[in-house]
Structure formats: C-alpha cells, structure tokens
Motif scaffolding. Structure first.
Motif, PDB file in Angstrom:
ATOM      1  N   LEU A 148       0.569  -1.038  -0.253  1.00  0.00           N
ATOM      2  CA  LEU A 148      -0.060   0.110  -0.248  1.00  0.00           C
ATOM      3  C   LEU A 148       0.656   1.312  -0.289  1.00  0.00           C
ATOM      4  O   LEU A 148       1.526   1.188   0.769  1.00  0.00           O
ATOM      5  CB  LEU A 148      -0.711   0.054   1.228  1.00  0.00           C
ATOM      6  N   HIS A 149       1.048   2.127  -1.036  1.00  0.00           N
ATOM      7  CA  HIS A 149       1.950   3.049  -1.546  1.00  0.00           C
ATOM      8  C   HIS A 149       0.895   4.112  -0.670  1.00  0.00           C
ATOM      9  O   HIS A 149      -0.257   4.758  -1.013  1.00  0.00           O
ATOM     10  CB  HIS A 149       2.296   3.711  -3.024  1.00  0.00           C
ATOM     11  N   LEU A 150       1.319   4.675   0.426  1.00  0.00           N
ATOM     12  CA  LEU A 150       1.593   6.060   0.777  1.00  0.00           C
ATOM     13  C   LEU A 150       1.809   6.843   0.712  1.00  0.00           C
ATOM     14  O   LEU A 150       3.407   7.588   1.582  1.00  0.00           O
ATOM     15  CB  LEU A 150       1.136   5.225   3.017  1.00  0.00           C
ATOM     16  N   GLU A 154      -0.245   9.222   6.115  1.00  0.00           N
ATOM     17  CA  GLU A 154      -0.950   8.920   5.605  1.00  0.00           C
ATOM     18  C   GLU A 154      -0.369   7.524   6.640  1.00  0.00           C
ATOM     19  O   GLU A 154      -0.224   7.453   6.975  1.00  0.00           O
ATOM     20  CB  GLU A 154      -0.987   8.877   3.800  1.00  0.00           C
ATOM     21  N   ARG A 196      -7.787  10.978   2.267  1.00  0.00           N
ATOM     22  CA  ARG A 196      -7.230   9.941   1.287  1.00  0.00           C
ATOM     23  C   ARG A 196      -6.734   8.776   1.270  1.00  0.00           C
ATOM     24  O   ARG A 196      -6.662   8.203   1.456  1.00  0.00           O
ATOM     25  CB  ARG A 196      -5.622  11.168   1.157  1.00  0.00           C
ATOM     26  N   LEU A 197      -6.778   8.021   3.593  1.00  0.00           N
ATOM     27  CA  LEU A 197      -6.875   7.421   3.364  1.00  0.00           C
ATOM     28  C   LEU A 197      -7.855   6.549   2.799  1.00  0.00           C
ATOM     29  O   LEU A 197      -7.698   5.116   2.874  1.00  0.00           O
ATOM     30  CB  LEU A 197      -6.129   6.923   4.846  1.00  0.00           C
ATOM     31  N   LYS A 199     -10.323   6.798   0.570  1.00  0.00           N
ATOM     32  CA  LYS A 199     -10.020   6.499  -0.445  1.00  0.00           C
ATOM     33  C   LYS A 199      -9.148   4.951  -1.191  1.00  0.00           C
ATOM     34  O   LYS A 199      -9.622   4.450  -1.813  1.00  0.00           O
ATOM     35  CB  LYS A 199      -9.713   7.783  -1.419  1.00  0.00           C
ATOM     36  N   LYS A 200      -7.748   5.229  -0.434  1.00  0.00           N
ATOM     37  CA  LYS A 200      -7.090   3.885  -0.163  1.00  0.00           C
ATOM     38  C   LYS A 200      -7.799   2.692   0.198  1.00  0.00           C
ATOM     39  O   LYS A 200      -6.863   1.479  -0.732  1.00  0.00           O
ATOM     40  CB  LYS A 200      -5.638   4.792  -0.185  1.00  0.00           C
ATOM     41  N   GLN A 202     -10.949   2.046  -0.188  1.00  0.00           N
ATOM     42  CA  GLN A 202     -12.221   1.581  -0.947  1.00  0.00           C
ATOM     43  C   GLN A 202     -11.998   0.308  -1.446  1.00  0.00           C
ATOM     44  O   GLN A 202     -10.413  -0.340  -2.043  1.00  0.00           O
ATOM     45  CB  GLN A 202     -12.336   2.426  -1.617  1.00  0.00           C
TER      46      GLN A 202
END
Length: 225
Positions: A148-150, A154, A196-197, A199-200, A202
């Motif tokens: 998971l790219h953060l 985030e 934003r988190l 959304k990632k 979802q």
C-alpha cells in the motif's frame, strides 16, 4: 517443540513426521487446510510447516487468515523450486521463512529451531487488521497481499490507527502523531489525511470509522461479492 505439519502428500508427511520425531520434535499432521484450521483453533503449536499446494485451499490463503485473526505462530512455507512469486507473497502475508522442495531434512530442522528461538519472548513485528498487515521493522503496509503506497502523513496516521486496531484513537492524539513537526497545521487537517486514506482503502475489508465523541477507529468488515 510441537509442530503442525500441513501437507497433502501422505508419503511425504509420514516421512517428515518420523524424521522430525526422531530429532526431538513433536509433529502433528493435517492433510488439508480445513483440518489445519481445526487443529490451530484447538491447540497451540511452536511452529507450522505448510505446503502451499493444498487440495482445498491455497496455503497463502490459510496463512492470511491465520494472521488476520491474530495468530502469530511462526510459519515456514514449503514451496516449489523457483517459485519466487509465492515466496515474496508469503513473506508479505506474514510467513517467517520458506524452504524450496526438494530440501535436506537437516536444513528444515535447523530452520524450525531458529524460528522457534526467535519467536520466544519476542513480540511479533507484524500488526494485523483484517487483510491489512503492517511490518513494524520494514515499515511496510501490505493490503490484500500488495504494498500500500502512502504519503508520510498517511503512513503516520495509519500506523497509529493499526497500533490500536478496533479501538478508537482520540482526534488530538492522532493529529500529534501525524503533524508533530508542523506547529502551524490546523487540527482539522487530520480530516484531509483520513479522507485520502479512506479512498486508498476503498474496496477492501478495512475501513476507518468516526466514533462520535471518541475519535477514529480502524476495523475490518465483511466485504460482499
């Protein structure tokens, strides 16, 4: 040392059971994933030796489910020669070691002994919530087997939430974790990071819930097909 051997090839399993017993281990055999799950729920083991190619469920799925429910028993995966993808996915899902077939019995025994030594008295470096895994040593988040790219903020927010998974983290406490070096940031800036988190995350079984009056909570939910 009590070992659960998850292997569907009965001749291979019988040979390993005899050999491990002669070396002082206490091996117990599960011929498929459903048997292994039942045995893991009923008893505790010092380590699990697991073949990936099981008849009813892939070994990586069984591994993911173990880690998802908080089972930190050391797992050594038996893989086919050259199966780099399985090895990488296995390590990302929480496997502790792997060994390619064919292998020398002495190497298996040495690796098992090392796994058990490392696991005694040392907390697991992995934090887990559903399909989300956080390796506290590498600082990597793995969601459904993929990295998971953060952004740094985030990452800081999600690390704070998974450290207290299924329990609320107070808004100001989370803000300090994320913006500790930015005194000019508004307390409401944490909402942007969480948006934003979300959304990632979802489409996964992981969600960040707002708990009225208490803060934010990371939890795992069932995902319908």
């Amino acid at each position: 040392m009590r070992i659960l051997l998850v292997e569907d090839e009965l001749e291979m399993a019988a040979w390993l059971q005899r050999a491990l017993a002669q070396s002082g281990f206490v091996p117990e055999h599960a011929k498929d994933a459903i048997t292994a799950e039942s045995m893991l729920h009923a008893a505790s083991y010092d380590a699990v030796v697991m073949d990936l190619r099981l008849p009813d469920k892939h070994g990586l799925v069984l591994l993911r489910e173990m880690r998802g429910r908080g089972d930190i028993t050391p797992v050594l995966l038996l893989t086919a020669q050259g199966s780099l993808q399985d090895r990488v996915r296995g390590l990302n899902l929480g496997a502790d070691d792997f060994l390619s077939k064919p292998f020398a019995l002495e190497e298996l025994e040495a690796r098992l002994a090392a796994l058990v030594r490392r696991s005694k008295g040392r907390p697991s470096p992995h934090l887990q919530c559903g399909s989300l895994n956080y390796d506290t040593e590498s600082k990597a988040f793995i969601l459904d087997g993929a990295v998971l790219h953060l952004t740094p903020r985030e990452h800081a927010a999600l690390a704070a939430l998974i450290a207290r998974a299924r329990a609320p983290v107070e808004k100001h406490q989370l803000f300090l974790k994320v913006f500790e070096e930015d005194s000019e940031a508004s307390p409401e800036a944490i909402e942007v990071v969480l948006h934003r988190l979300r959304k990632k995350l979802q489409g996964s079984d992981i969600q960040i819930t707002t708990v009225r009056g208490l803060g934010y909570m990371l939890e795992s939910i069932s995902v319908e097909n």
